[in-house]
Design a protein around this motif. Sequence first.
Motif, PDB file in Angstrom:
ATOM      1  N   ASN A 168      67.479  24.334  60.344  1.00 42.26           N
ATOM      2  CA  ASN A 168      67.444  24.973  59.026  1.00 42.26           C
ATOM      3  C   ASN A 168      67.940  24.039  57.933  1.00 42.26           C
ATOM      4  O   ASN A 168      69.143  23.833  57.767  1.00 42.26           O
ATOM      5  CB  ASN A 168      68.249  26.278  59.027  1.00 42.26           C
ATOM      6  CG  ASN A 168      67.828  27.184  57.893  1.00 42.26           C
ATOM      7  OD1 ASN A 168      67.668  26.729  56.763  1.00 42.26           O
ATOM      8  ND2 ASN A 168      67.607  28.452  58.197  1.00 42.26           N
TER       9      ASN A 168
ATOM     10  N   ASP B 146      58.001  31.148  53.326  1.00 38.97           N
ATOM     11  CA  ASP B 146      59.348  31.626  53.630  1.00 38.97           C
ATOM     12  C   ASP B 146      59.315  32.185  55.055  1.00 38.97           C
ATOM     13  O   ASP B 146      59.050  33.355  55.258  1.00 38.97           O
ATOM     14  CB  ASP B 146      59.756  32.701  52.612  1.00 38.97           C
ATOM     15  CG  ASP B 146      61.216  33.096  52.776  1.00 38.97           C
ATOM     16  OD1 ASP B 146      61.885  32.537  53.658  1.00 38.97           O
ATOM     17  OD2 ASP B 146      61.679  33.969  52.022  1.00 38.97           O
ATOM     18  N   LYS B 148      61.074  33.018  58.539  1.00 39.54           N
ATOM     19  CA  LYS B 148      62.419  33.256  59.082  1.00 39.54           C
ATOM     20  C   LYS B 148      62.439  33.303  60.610  1.00 39.54           C
ATOM     21  O   LYS B 148      63.464  33.068  61.224  1.00 39.54           O
ATOM     22  CB  LYS B 148      62.980  34.547  58.505  1.00 39.54           C
ATOM     23  CG  LYS B 148      63.233  34.439  57.000  1.00 39.54           C
ATOM     24  CD  LYS B 148      64.024  35.617  56.480  1.00 39.54           C
ATOM     25  CE  LYS B 148      64.377  35.458  55.011  1.00 39.54           C
ATOM     26  NZ  LYS B 148      63.229  35.667  54.114  1.00 39.54           N
TER      27      LYS B 148
END
Lengths: 209, 202
Positions: A168, B146, B148
């Motif tokens: 991340n 985006d 996740k």
Amino acid sequence: MKTLMVCLLLGAASMLSFKTDSANGYEPGDTAIDFSLKNATDNINGLGKNASLKDYKDAKGYIVVFTCNHCPFSVAYEDRLIALHNKYATKGYPLVAINPNDIKKQPADSYDNMVERAKEKKFPFAYLYDNTQAIALAYGAKRTPHVFLLKKEGAKNIVKFTGAIDDNSWNEEAVKTKYLENALDALLGNEPIQKKTAKAVGCTIKWAN
Amino acid sequence: MRLLKILLLIAVMFNIVACQNEDKPTEEEAQMALPHSEPVKTNELSNLDLKKIANSKGKTVEAVTFAELEEILENTEDVLLVCNFWGTYCKPCIEEMPYFDKLQDEFQDKNVKVLFVSLDNPKARETEVTTFVRKKQVRSETVLLDEKELSQDEWIQKLMPNWEGDIPATIFVKTSNDIKEFYAGGFEDYNQLKAQIIPYLE
């Protein structure tokens, strides 16, 4: 008719082929070259002096990271690089950061700006300037940040892991897998590395024309 | 046809967000307003074609998940979709964006569609990324990835195993002709980009 068919097939095949301009860089198992590059910090031989991997006499290996000043992904990882060095340098794996960008294309990555940024962030590791881009080319660095984890084996530095630091870029707290740390811990524990390469989005290296 | 549907859906979302921004309602008001505004928007959008929804000027950049992006890329049918990965911080990306807008203008009657996929920090979507798109008057559809569920390593591997994740990067897709070509790096000028798509149009 047959020729036509072959041509059509070849045409279709070429359409399907995925084109990249990637000159193949180091993969796990390859031997990495050493370098002598100007240092923007006073770690190792001193500010403005050249530094090489061989200067780290007690190292078992190296965390070589191609990174730079301007790229937001690089900036997002600065604190993580500091933590990595602080955690692993004492265990024999110092971090060596290299900025490979052409400053005509990205003036923010000039040597003077590197010195400034290193001071601001109090980099505990060497931050080197690959002014000819020869090292980034030899290693096959594609983006910043881009990691090459090396282990000393006799006189050679063997590539053990390449790619991303963790999974991340934008949010350290949301990291689930620390690829680089896992590889380092495996090396230190004499265990096989489970994941030897990992990808992440990064800034393309700014090559000189 | 599925591509069109998805793009329409994106356009609907764009419009809703854009309207919300104009009136600056509280979050609560916005939620309440949604069910009422939906049917109206659907009617308004029923006549939309690819050409119209290709215009992202003035809209808020919408987020897409990787699965949604994959859905678009796997069902372009006879549209040549030029999907460009970029970021507001990426100088070579910004430099080549006008070429893509121009490409869409010149080849819109040849079923060429440009989709800009921002890989900026999702936190910056409604602020820096939207501001950038408005300020630079980016005309082609722009979304922000985006994701996740999957890590970058995972979705890059699924999307293009030979891509290292460096941007700019572009994918040319036309599913009706089994065209899926990846181009790493930036385009020097408009002609270079144009030359890239000519073979796919035949």
